[in-house]
Design an enzyme around this catalytic site. Structure first.
Site, PDB file in Angstrom:
ATOM      1  N   MET A  72      -1.894  -0.499   4.927  1.00 21.17           N
ATOM      2  CA  MET A  72      -1.906  -0.195   6.438  1.00 21.17           C
ATOM      3  C   MET A  72      -1.828   1.293   6.900  1.00 21.17           C
ATOM      4  O   MET A  72      -2.088   1.560   7.971  1.00 21.17           O
ATOM      5  CB  MET A  72      -0.801  -1.021   7.156  1.00 21.17           C
ATOM      6  CG  MET A  72      -0.910  -2.407   7.192  1.00 21.17           C
ATOM      7  SD  MET A  72      -1.830  -2.914   8.772  1.00 21.17           S
ATOM      8  CE  MET A  72      -0.366  -2.931   9.851  1.00 21.17           C
ATOM      9  N   HIS A  87      -4.580   2.184  10.345  1.00 17.01           N
ATOM     10  CA  HIS A  87      -3.911   1.416  11.120  1.00 17.01           C
ATOM     11  C   HIS A  87      -2.670   2.361  11.414  1.00 17.01           C
ATOM     12  O   HIS A  87      -2.252   2.217  12.942  1.00 17.01           O
ATOM     13  CB  HIS A  87      -3.597  -0.108  10.593  1.00 17.01           C
ATOM     14  CG  HIS A  87      -3.143  -0.862  11.876  1.00 17.01           C
ATOM     15  ND1 HIS A  87      -1.691  -0.809  12.009  1.00 17.01           N
ATOM     16  CD2 HIS A  87      -3.468  -1.756  12.388  1.00 17.01           C
ATOM     17  CE1 HIS A  87      -1.338  -1.661  12.853  1.00 17.01           C
ATOM     18  NE2 HIS A  87      -2.412  -2.289  13.229  1.00 17.01           N
ATOM     19  N   ASP A  88      -1.758   2.492  10.522  1.00 17.44           N
ATOM     20  CA  ASP A  88      -0.538   3.094  11.065  1.00 17.44           C
ATOM     21  C   ASP A  88      -0.667   4.787  10.763  1.00 17.44           C
ATOM     22  O   ASP A  88       0.272   5.418  10.699  1.00 17.44           O
ATOM     23  CB  ASP A  88       0.520   2.700   9.821  1.00 17.44           C
ATOM     24  CG  ASP A  88       0.956   1.207  10.137  1.00 17.44           C
ATOM     25  OD1 ASP A  88       0.494   0.590  10.912  1.00 17.44           O
ATOM     26  OD2 ASP A  88       1.465   0.701   9.298  1.00 17.44           O
ATOM     27  N   SER A  89      -1.846   5.281  10.680  1.00 15.58           N
ATOM     28  CA  SER A  89      -2.014   6.761  10.339  1.00 15.58           C
ATOM     29  C   SER A  89      -3.068   7.124  11.251  1.00 15.58           C
ATOM     30  O   SER A  89      -3.086   7.211  12.470  1.00 15.58           O
ATOM     31  CB  SER A  89      -2.450   6.901   9.039  1.00 15.58           C
ATOM     32  OG  SER A  89      -3.425   6.160   8.565  1.00 15.58           O
TER      33      SER A  89
END
Length: 416
Positions: A219, A224-226
Site C-alpha cells: 500500500m 495508495h498511502d504515498s
C-alpha cells in the site's frame, strides 16, 4: 520443502503435492483469514506453495503475461513522473486506457472476472464460487497462473489485510489481490498459486514463473498511502533489473497500469504501459485506441485463443500490438475518448454488492456471444453451470456504468 524469506523471519512450508485424484474440488473460502499476529505466524509454518513446472503453452503474440497495478492517480500526473516516463521509453504508452468504476476493489475484480458485479465499496467482498475468472480459462488450456503480492504474510492468505509489524501500517490488502476475491480460487491448489512477493524471486531464479501473473505492490509502494513519485520509483526499481533478465523478458508482455484515476469529475483514464520482450521494436511508441480493464482478459484470451467468460471480456478491445497477430478487430468508443465525453466510467451499476443504487442478482453470462471477427466462444464449464439464461452482456466495445446501466437497471443520478 520451500523456504520463504519473510523479512527477518524464515518460514518453511510444504510444497503443494496432490495425489492421483487431485485436490479437493470444492473451494474452501475463509480458512486462512485470521489476522491476529500469532495466528498468522502459526499459519506461515504450514502454508503450501506450489512450484510450477517449466512447461510452456506458446501464444500468438507472447508466452507470458504480467500485469502490475498501481493506485489512484490521474493520467497527466502519472505521465509527468520521471520514472514512469523512463519506463514509457521502453515500451508502448496506452493513451486511452480506462478504469471501469470507483473505488479500487471493483476495478481489480473487473480485470479478472469480466464485471464488477455492482461493487461500490472496498470491503471483505466474496464473489460466489459459480462465477468464473480468467484462471478457469487458463487452466482449461493448461496455462499456469499465479499472483505475487508484496508483504502478503504467506501463500494462500485470505485475510482482509496484513499490517507492517514495525510501523503498523497496511502492507498487504486483500482488495488488491483479485483472484482471492472470487471464491472459485480458494481450493487448496489455487490458494497455493497466490504467493508472497518474495516467492517471485525464488520462482524467477528457478525459472518456474507461471505464464499469467498479477503483481501488486504494498500500500506504500503502489502509491495508495504515498504518492505517484513513490509508485514510479518502485516500478522502475522493480522492472529495470528484470529487463536485463533474458528468461524474464523473452516473449513476455507486461501491463503496468493504475486501478483508477483520482479526480472522479473526469473520465476514468489511467496511465498504462506495455513492456517486455513482446513489444520489441515498438519502444517509445504510443497507442491511442480505447481500452479498459476488460482488455486485460480479452488480450489473454486472444493470445492463447482461450474460451471467454461470456461477460464484458468478450467485446473488450484486444491491445493493438496483439490484435495485429490474432486478427482481432479494435474499435472506437468516442463516448469515452472524445473531446466531450458522455460516458465517464466512474461508477458501478446495480448488482449483488451495490449499496447506492439498488441490489440486483449476479447477471448470468451470455453463453451465446462470440468475440468479434475471431469467434471465441464461452467456456463449456460456464455453459454447464449457468445454462442459457437472459443476459445483459454483448460483444460490443461500449460498457455500461452507473449513469448508463443495462436496460431495466436503476440509474445512478450522480452527475459525471
Amino acid at each position: 520443502m520451500n523456504t520463504l524469506a519473510m523479512g527477518a523471519l524464515a518460514v518453511t512450508g510444504a510444497v503443494a503435492s496432490w495425489g492421483p485424484s487431485g485436490p479437493p474440488a470444492q473451494p474452501q473460502p475463509d480458512v486462512n483469514t485470521a489476522t491476529a499476529t500469532a495466528s498468522v505466524y502459526a499459519a506461515q509454518a504450514t502454508a503450501a506453495t506450489d512450484a510450477h513446472d517449466s512447461s510452456y503453452v506458446p501464444g500468438q503474440s507472447f508466452c507470458r503475461f504480467i500485469t502490475i497495478w498501481l493506485e489512484n492517480t490521474d493520467y497527466d500526473k502519472a505521465a509527468g513522473d520521471p520514472n514512469l516516463a523512463w519506463l514509457a521509453q521502453k515500451g508502448i504508452t496506452l493513451e486511452n486506457y480506462f478504469g471501469v468504476t470507483h473505488p479500487s476493489e471493483p476495478n481489480y475484480v473487473s480485470a479478472v472476472g469480466g464485471d464488477n458485479f455492482g461493487m461500490d465499496n472496498d470491503d471483505f467482498n466474496q464473489i460466489d464460487s459459480n462465477v468464473s475468472t480468467v484462471t478457469a480459462l487458463l487452466e482449461a488450456r493448461g496455462i499456469s497462473w499465479g499472483t505475487y503480492q508484496e508483504d502478503m504474510p504467506y501463500t494462500g492468505y485470505e485475510g482482509f489485510s496484513w499490517l507492517n509489524q514495525s510501523s503498523h501500517k497496511n502492507d498487504y490488502v486483500r482488495k488488491h489481490n483479485p483472484p482471492m476475491i472470487y471464491n472459485e480460487n480458494t481450493t487448496p491448489e489455487r490458494l497455493s498459486y497466490q504467493k508472497n512477493f518474495t516467492q517471485f524471486y525464488a520462482d524467477l531464479k528457478d525459472e518456474q514463473l507461471p505464464q499469467w501473473m498479477f503483481i501488486t505492490p504494498n500500500m506504500t509502494d503502489d502509491g495508495h498511502d504515498s504518492s505517484v513519485t513513490v509508485a514510479g520509483a518502485w516500478s522502475r526499481r522493480f522492472l529495470e533489473p528484470l529487463m536485463q533478465n533474458e528468461y524474464f523478458m523473452k516473449d513476455t508482455l507486461i501491463l503496468l497500469t493504475f486501478d483508477e484515476n483520482e479526480s472522479e469529475s473526469q473520465v476514468n483514464r489511467v496511465y498504462s504501459l506495455l513492456l517486455g520482450g513482446a513489444v520489441q521494436g515498438k519502444e517509445g511508441s504510443k497507442d491511442a485506441n480505447y481500452y479498459n480493464h476488460y482488455s486485460e482478459i480479452a488480450t489473454v484470451e486472444a493470445n492463447w485463443h482461450l474460451n471467454t467468460l461470456g461477460r464484458w471480456d468478450v467485446g473488450a478491445n484486444v491491445f493493438q500490438t496483439v490484435a495485429e497477430k490474432t486478427g482481432d478487430v479494435v474499435r472506437e468508443n468516442t463516448a469515452v475518448t472524445g473531446s466531450n465525453p458522455t460516458i465517464f466510467q466512474n461508477s458501478s451499476y446495480a448488482g449483488p454488492f451495490n449499496t447506492d443504487v439498488g441490489k440486483a442478482p449476479y447477471p448470468a453470462p451470455n453463453v451465446n456471444i462470440v468475440s468479434p471477427k475471431t469467434g471465441r466462444t464461452v467456456l463449456p464449464a460456464i455453459r454447464r453451470t449457468w445454462g442459457n439464461k437472459p443476459s445483459i452482456y454483448n460483444n460490443g466495445v461500449v460498457i455500461p456504468d452507473g449513469q448508463h446501466p443495462p436496460a431495466g437497471y436503476a440509474v445512478n443520478t450522480v452527475d459525471n
